[in-house]
Design a protein around this motif. Sequence first.
Motif, short mmCIF file in Angstrom:
data_model
loop_
_atom_site.label_atom_id
_atom_site.label_comp_id
_atom_site.label_asym_id
_atom_site.label_seq_id
_atom_site.Cartn_x
_atom_site.Cartn_y
_atom_site.Cartn_z
N THR A 7 0.83 -1.20 0.00
CA THR A 7 0.00 0.00 0.00
C THR A 7 0.87 1.25 0.00
O THR A 7 0.58 2.22 -0.72
CB THR A 7 -0.96 -0.01 1.21
OG1 THR A 7 -1.77 -1.19 1.13
CG2 THR A 7 -1.84 1.21 1.22
N GLU A 10 2.34 1.68 -3.46
CA GLU A 10 1.32 2.20 -4.38
C GLU A 10 1.07 3.68 -4.15
O GLU A 10 0.89 4.44 -5.10
CB GLU A 10 0.04 1.39 -4.22
CG GLU A 10 0.17 -0.03 -4.74
CD GLU A 10 -0.96 -0.96 -4.32
OE1 GLU A 10 -1.69 -0.64 -3.35
OE2 GLU A 10 -1.09 -2.02 -4.95
N ALA A 11 1.06 4.11 -2.89
CA ALA A 11 0.86 5.53 -2.59
C ALA A 11 2.04 6.37 -3.09
O ALA A 11 1.85 7.47 -3.62
CB ALA A 11 0.67 5.72 -1.08
N GLU A 13 3.93 5.57 -5.63
CA GLU A 13 3.78 5.60 -7.09
C GLU A 13 2.76 6.66 -7.51
O GLU A 13 2.98 7.40 -8.47
CB GLU A 13 3.36 4.23 -7.62
CG GLU A 13 3.17 4.24 -9.12
CD GLU A 13 2.59 2.96 -9.67
OE1 GLU A 13 2.64 2.80 -10.91
OE2 GLU A 13 2.06 2.13 -8.91
N LYS A 14 1.66 6.74 -6.80
CA LYS A 14 0.62 7.74 -7.12
C LYS A 14 1.19 9.15 -6.97
O LYS A 14 1.01 10.01 -7.83
CB LYS A 14 -0.59 7.54 -6.20
CG LYS A 14 -1.62 8.64 -6.24
CD LYS A 14 -2.46 8.61 -7.49
CE LYS A 14 -3.67 9.52 -7.40
NZ LYS A 14 -3.46 10.85 -7.98
N ALA A 15 1.90 9.40 -5.87
CA ALA A 15 2.51 10.71 -5.65
C ALA A 15 3.54 11.01 -6.75
O ALA A 15 3.63 12.13 -7.24
CB ALA A 15 3.15 10.78 -4.27
N ALA A 17 3.48 9.87 -9.85
CA ALA A 17 2.74 10.19 -11.07
C ALA A 17 2.17 11.61 -11.00
O ALA A 17 2.18 12.34 -12.00
CB ALA A 17 1.61 9.17 -11.28
N ASP A 18 1.68 12.00 -9.82
CA ASP A 18 1.18 13.36 -9.64
C ASP A 18 2.30 14.39 -9.80
O ASP A 18 2.10 15.46 -10.37
CB ASP A 18 0.51 13.51 -8.27
CG ASP A 18 -0.79 12.73 -8.15
OD1 ASP A 18 -1.33 12.27 -9.19
OD2 ASP A 18 -1.26 12.56 -7.00
N CYS A 38 6.01 12.47 -0.56
CA CYS A 38 6.73 11.22 -0.85
C CYS A 38 7.72 10.90 0.27
O CYS A 38 7.85 9.75 0.68
CB CYS A 38 7.48 11.31 -2.17
SG CYS A 38 6.50 10.92 -3.61
N ASN A 72 9.16 7.72 -13.88
CA ASN A 72 8.58 9.03 -13.57
C ASN A 72 9.67 9.98 -13.10
O ASN A 72 9.73 11.14 -13.55
CB ASN A 72 7.51 8.91 -12.48
CG ASN A 72 6.24 8.22 -12.95
OD1 ASN A 72 6.03 8.03 -14.14
ND2 ASN A 72 5.42 7.83 -12.01
#
Length: 99
Positions: A7, A10-11, A13-15, A17-18, A38, A72
């Motif tokens: 988890t 994944e968080a 990775e989301k940050a 990408a943002d 991050c 990224n």
Amino acid sequence: MNSSLLTYYEAIEKASADMLEAARLGDWDQVVQLEGACAVLIARLKQAAQTESLQAEEARTKSRIMQRILLNDAEIRHLAEPWMEDLDMMMRGKSRTLH
């Protein structure tokens, strides 16, 4: 079921990408803010990793996530190069208009 470690990955990775999206838009303040988020997630991940481990499939998922994060990061660095050069010139007192 995903472990809390996965988890966190994944968080992050989301940050990431943002951050890339903000960099593409030239919103460097947002990039810096997300970079701070991050850092917090990474610190929490390190703490959780002291007491948890990933199963084999989760480790493979982690590897794929890490590859995307690295891609990224590379693109963010590429996008930041002109901005960093402008900042460096400004810090040296050379006149050049910032974008």
